[in-house]
Design a protein around this motif. Structure first.
Motif, PDB file in Angstrom:
ATOM      1  N   PHE A  67      15.069 -13.739 -49.272  1.00 52.96           N
ATOM      2  CA  PHE A  67      16.113 -14.669 -48.832  1.00 52.96           C
ATOM      3  C   PHE A  67      16.750 -15.437 -49.992  1.00 52.96           C
ATOM      4  CE2 PHE A  67      17.851 -18.574 -46.995  1.00 52.96           C
ATOM      5  CZ  PHE A  67      18.682 -18.027 -46.022  1.00 52.96           C
ATOM      6  N   PRO A  68      15.977 -15.978 -50.940  1.00 50.91           N
ATOM      7  CA  PRO A  68      16.625 -16.635 -52.087  1.00 50.91           C
ATOM      8  C   PRO A  68      17.502 -15.684 -52.886  1.00 50.91           C
ATOM      9  CG  PRO A  68      14.316 -17.271 -51.946  1.00 50.91           C
ATOM     10  CD  PRO A  68      14.507 -16.152 -50.973  1.00 50.91           C
ATOM     11  N   THR A  69      17.033 -14.442 -53.075  1.00 51.91           N
ATOM     12  CA  THR A  69      17.827 -13.464 -53.822  1.00 51.91           C
ATOM     13  C   THR A  69      19.110 -13.136 -53.089  1.00 51.91           C
ATOM     14  OG1 THR A  69      15.869 -12.486 -54.852  1.00 51.91           O
ATOM     15  CG2 THR A  69      17.846 -11.113 -54.769  1.00 51.91           C
ATOM     16  N   TRP A  70      19.003 -12.885 -51.801  1.00 49.44           N
ATOM     17  CA  TRP A  70      20.182 -12.552 -50.989  1.00 49.44           C
ATOM     18  C   TRP A  70      21.164 -13.722 -50.966  1.00 49.44           C
ATOM     19  CZ3 TRP A  70      21.973 -14.736 -46.375  1.00 49.44           C
ATOM     20  CH2 TRP A  70      22.988 -14.017 -45.723  1.00 49.44           C
ATOM     21  N   THR A  71      20.667 -14.936 -50.887  1.00 44.73           N
ATOM     22  CA  THR A  71      21.536 -16.115 -50.864  1.00 44.73           C
ATOM     23  C   THR A  71      22.396 -16.179 -52.116  1.00 44.73           C
ATOM     24  OG1 THR A  71      19.963 -17.365 -49.506  1.00 44.73           O
ATOM     25  CG2 THR A  71      21.583 -18.633 -50.754  1.00 44.73           C
ATOM     26  N   ILE A  76      26.806  -8.866 -54.367  1.00 45.27           N
ATOM     27  CA  ILE A  76      26.573  -7.611 -55.091  1.00 45.27           C
ATOM     28  C   ILE A  76      25.441  -6.793 -54.473  1.00 45.27           C
ATOM     29  CG2 ILE A  76      27.417  -8.600 -57.260  1.00 45.27           C
ATOM     30  CD1 ILE A  76      24.456  -8.628 -58.208  1.00 45.27           C
ATOM     31  N   MET A  77      24.942  -7.189 -53.313  1.00 48.13           N
ATOM     32  CA  MET A  77      23.880  -6.424 -52.671  1.00 48.13           C
ATOM     33  C   MET A  77      24.140  -6.301 -51.176  1.00 48.13           C
ATOM     34  SD  MET A  77      20.654  -9.122 -52.568  1.00 48.13           S
ATOM     35  CE  MET A  77      19.572  -8.048 -51.615  1.00 48.13           C
ATOM     36  N   SER A  78      23.696  -5.200 -50.616  1.00 48.40           N
ATOM     37  CA  SER A  78      23.739  -5.012 -49.167  1.00 48.40           C
ATOM     38  C   SER A  78      22.308  -4.923 -48.672  1.00 48.40           C
ATOM     39  CB  SER A  78      24.523  -3.748 -48.803  1.00 48.40           C
ATOM     40  OG  SER A  78      23.893  -2.588 -49.326  1.00 48.40           O
ATOM     41  N   LEU A  79      22.098  -5.345 -47.447  1.00 52.83           N
ATOM     42  CA  LEU A  79      20.740  -5.463 -46.926  1.00 52.83           C
ATOM     43  C   LEU A  79      20.617  -4.771 -45.580  1.00 52.83           C
ATOM     44  CD1 LEU A  79      17.894  -6.757 -47.113  1.00 52.83           C
ATOM     45  CD2 LEU A  79      18.868  -8.790 -46.014  1.00 52.83           C
ATOM     46  N   THR A  80      19.568  -3.974 -45.435  1.00 50.29           N
ATOM     47  CA  THR A  80      19.218  -3.367 -44.153  1.00 50.29           C
ATOM     48  C   THR A  80      17.804  -3.797 -43.796  1.00 50.29           C
ATOM     49  OG1 THR A  80      20.608  -1.422 -44.578  1.00 50.29           O
ATOM     50  CG2 THR A  80      18.925  -1.215 -42.873  1.00 50.29           C
ATOM     51  N   ALA A 124      22.126 -12.527 -38.822  1.00 48.46           N
ATOM     52  CA  ALA A 124      20.770 -12.313 -38.314  1.00 48.46           C
ATOM     53  C   ALA A 124      19.724 -12.683 -39.353  1.00 48.46           C
ATOM     54  CB  ALA A 124      20.591 -10.858 -37.885  1.00 48.46           C
ATOM     55  N   PHE A 125      20.004 -12.396 -40.619  1.00 48.58           N
ATOM     56  CA  PHE A 125      19.006 -12.660 -41.647  1.00 48.58           C
ATOM     57  C   PHE A 125      18.722 -14.151 -41.770  1.00 48.58           C
ATOM     58  CE2 PHE A 125      17.693 -12.297 -46.354  1.00 48.58           C
ATOM     59  CZ  PHE A 125      16.357 -12.137 -45.987  1.00 48.58           C
ATOM     60  N   GLN A 126      19.713 -14.976 -41.547  1.00 48.35           N
ATOM     61  CA  GLN A 126      19.478 -16.419 -41.580  1.00 48.35           C
ATOM     62  C   GLN A 126      18.552 -16.839 -40.446  1.00 48.35           C
ATOM     63  OE1 GLN A 126      23.155 -18.807 -42.576  1.00 48.35           O
ATOM     64  NE2 GLN A 126      24.136 -16.814 -42.343  1.00 48.35           N
ATOM     65  N   VAL A 127      18.769 -16.244 -39.258  1.00 51.74           N
ATOM     66  CA  VAL A 127      17.898 -16.537 -38.120  1.00 51.74           C
ATOM     67  C   VAL A 127      16.483 -16.044 -38.407  1.00 51.74           C
ATOM     68  CG1 VAL A 127      17.525 -16.202 -35.648  1.00 51.74           C
ATOM     69  CG2 VAL A 127      19.864 -16.346 -36.543  1.00 51.74           C
ATOM     70  N   ILE A 128      16.375 -14.821 -38.947  1.00 51.88           N
ATOM     71  CA  ILE A 128      15.071 -14.223 -39.216  1.00 51.88           C
ATOM     72  C   ILE A 128      14.324 -15.013 -40.287  1.00 51.88           C
ATOM     73  CG2 ILE A 128      13.955 -12.168 -40.193  1.00 51.88           C
ATOM     74  CD1 ILE A 128      16.151 -10.530 -38.704  1.00 51.88           C
ATOM     75  N   TYR A 129      15.030 -15.444 -41.325  1.00 49.48           N
ATOM     76  CA  TYR A 129      14.393 -16.275 -42.351  1.00 49.48           C
ATOM     77  C   TYR A 129      13.854 -17.559 -41.720  1.00 49.48           C
ATOM     78  CZ  TYR A 129      14.040 -19.841 -45.957  1.00 49.48           C
ATOM     79  OH  TYR A 129      13.597 -20.878 -46.739  1.00 49.48           O
ATOM     80  N   CYS A 130      14.645 -18.160 -40.867  1.00 48.88           N
ATOM     81  CA  CYS A 130      14.224 -19.384 -40.182  1.00 48.88           C
ATOM     82  C   CYS A 130      12.951 -19.133 -39.373  1.00 48.88           C
ATOM     83  CB  CYS A 130      15.370 -19.867 -39.279  1.00 48.88           C
ATOM     84  SG  CYS A 130      15.004 -21.344 -38.300  1.00 48.88           S
ATOM     85  N   MET A 131      12.901 -18.003 -38.672  1.00 49.19           N
ATOM     86  CA  MET A 131      11.718 -17.654 -37.884  1.00 49.19           C
ATOM     87  C   MET A 131      10.508 -17.423 -38.776  1.00 49.19           C
ATOM     88  SD  MET A 131      13.377 -14.964 -35.119  1.00 49.19           S
ATOM     89  CE  MET A 131      11.758 -14.507 -34.454  1.00 49.19           C
ATOM     90  N   VAL A 220      30.271  -5.721 -63.562  1.00 46.97           N
ATOM     91  CA  VAL A 220      30.117  -6.910 -64.408  1.00 46.97           C
ATOM     92  C   VAL A 220      29.197  -7.892 -63.689  1.00 46.97           C
ATOM     93  CG1 VAL A 220      31.304  -8.856 -65.468  1.00 46.97           C
ATOM     94  CG2 VAL A 220      32.384  -6.595 -65.445  1.00 46.97           C
ATOM     95  N   LYS A 221      28.167  -8.322 -64.361  1.00 54.26           N
ATOM     96  CA  LYS A 221      27.183  -9.191 -63.726  1.00 54.26           C
ATOM     97  C   LYS A 221      27.801 -10.537 -63.358  1.00 54.26           C
ATOM     98  CE  LYS A 221      24.130  -6.095 -65.104  1.00 54.26           C
ATOM     99  NZ  LYS A 221      23.614  -5.048 -64.201  1.00 54.26           N
ATOM    100  N   PRO A 222      27.512 -11.047 -62.182  1.00 61.52           N
ATOM    101  CA  PRO A 222      27.975 -12.401 -61.844  1.00 61.52           C
ATOM    102  C   PRO A 222      27.283 -13.428 -62.738  1.00 61.52           C
ATOM    103  CG  PRO A 222      26.471 -11.583 -60.168  1.00 61.52           C
ATOM    104  CD  PRO A 222      26.756 -10.433 -61.080  1.00 61.52           C
ATOM    105  N   PRO A 223      27.874 -14.592 -62.904  1.00 61.68           N
ATOM    106  CA  PRO A 223      27.303 -15.604 -63.810  1.00 61.68           C
ATOM    107  C   PRO A 223      25.846 -15.939 -63.508  1.00 61.68           C
ATOM    108  CG  PRO A 223      29.507 -16.236 -63.158  1.00 61.68           C
ATOM    109  CD  PRO A 223      29.161 -15.034 -62.331  1.00 61.68           C
ATOM    110  N   VAL A 224      25.468 -15.926 -62.240  1.00 62.95           N
ATOM    111  CA  VAL A 224      24.094 -16.286 -61.892  1.00 62.95           C
ATOM    112  C   VAL A 224      23.096 -15.290 -62.477  1.00 62.95           C
ATOM    113  CG1 VAL A 224      24.032 -15.029 -59.695  1.00 62.95           C
ATOM    114  CG2 VAL A 224      22.626 -17.080 -59.989  1.00 62.95           C
ATOM    115  N   CYS A 225      23.532 -14.045 -62.695  1.00 65.51           N
ATOM    116  CA  CYS A 225      22.657 -13.027 -63.306  1.00 65.51           C
ATOM    117  C   CYS A 225      22.546 -13.201 -64.810  1.00 65.51           C
ATOM    118  CB  CYS A 225      23.199 -11.619 -63.022  1.00 65.51           C
ATOM    119  SG  CYS A 225      22.891 -11.003 -61.345  1.00 65.51           S
TER     120      CYS A 225
END
Length: 240
Positions: A67-71, A76-80, A124-131, A220-225
């Motif tokens: 969740f922190p990484t996805w946030t 630059i990432m997709s999640l299944t 959904a991922f926000q709900v799932i993280y909360c759970m 090109v890497k985003p600044p956070v990277c």
């Protein structure tokens, strides 16, 4: 009075993309405007997580790594998400599934499958993280849904989780999980960019998923990277 950046684009296009902003040396200004995104022609890093709702290691991975990484890196990432894990399809009058942590986990898996279906992965991922970060995963389902997806009623989710749609969704996840090659031996089980699971990838994912996604991204890497410095206001709250 300011020198013109040494780039080949007119000012109207400086914030059109991260690459142009970097070349024209206006990355900070464009980021502050929220006007640039990573180059959408570069494929995102595709991460698939096979997990189960009550597995302690899965819960830890979701809350501490994924969740922190996805946030920070969702541009630059997709999640299944595949909430099935070590479950099995069985011939039973009461339930067509048997789960490692019992019937509560089967219900948790089903609820999360229905939320993914009804809201889409990002919401959904926000709900799932909360759970998954709550003391009791199942008890948190309804309030987490109301908090992050208030347009979806709990009645709708519950009807899905106890009906034919929920069973259909779980069967689909069962098929996906059984198709893994090599077959999964534990969860959480992570695959990157559709490639076969490797112990090396898992070690990187479970220890520093953020760095793994940054390293795998081809654009090109985003600044956070890159750790690009961000100057913060020094006004602060002055003591009286």
């Amino acid at each position: 009075s300011h020198p013109k950046p040494a780039c080949h684009y007119p000012p109207s296009q400086w914030c059109r993309s991260l690459e142009i902003a970097i070349e024209c040396k206006v990355q900070k200004q464009c980021m502050e405007l929220g006007a640039i995104k990573p180059n959408q022609t570069v494929p995102r890093v595709a991460l698939t997580l096979y997990y189960e709702s009550l597995c302690p290691d899965c819960r830890r991975f979701i809350t501490k790594q994924l969740f922190p990484t996805w946030t920070m890196l969702q541009d630059i990432m997709s999640l299944t998400l595949v909430p099935y894990g070590n479950a099995k399809e069985v011939l039973s009058v009461n339930s067509p599934f048997s789960c490692q942590h019992g019937e509560p986990e089967c219900r948790g898996n089903m609820i999360q499958a229905c939320i993914i279906h009804l809201t889409g992965t990002s919401l959904a991922f926000q709900v799932i993280y909360c759970m998954e970060s709550a003391a009791n995963v199942l008890n948190a389902a309804e309030p987490c849904l109301q908090l992050y997806a208030p347009s979806v009623s709990w009645v709708t989710v519950d009807a899905c989780a106890t009906g034919r749609l929920g069973y259909k969704l779980m069967h689909g996840y069962a098929v996906m999980t059984r198709a893994l090659n090599p077959a999964h031996t534990h969860v959480p089980w992570v695959t990157i960019d559709g490639q076969e699971y490797t112990e090396e990838t898992e070690a990187k994912a479970t220890s520093s998923l953020f760095r793994l996604v940054c390293d795998r991204y081809k654009g090109v890497k985003p600044p956070v990277c890159t750790g690009a410095p961000v100057k913060l206001s020094r006004s602060g709250c002055l003591a009286e």
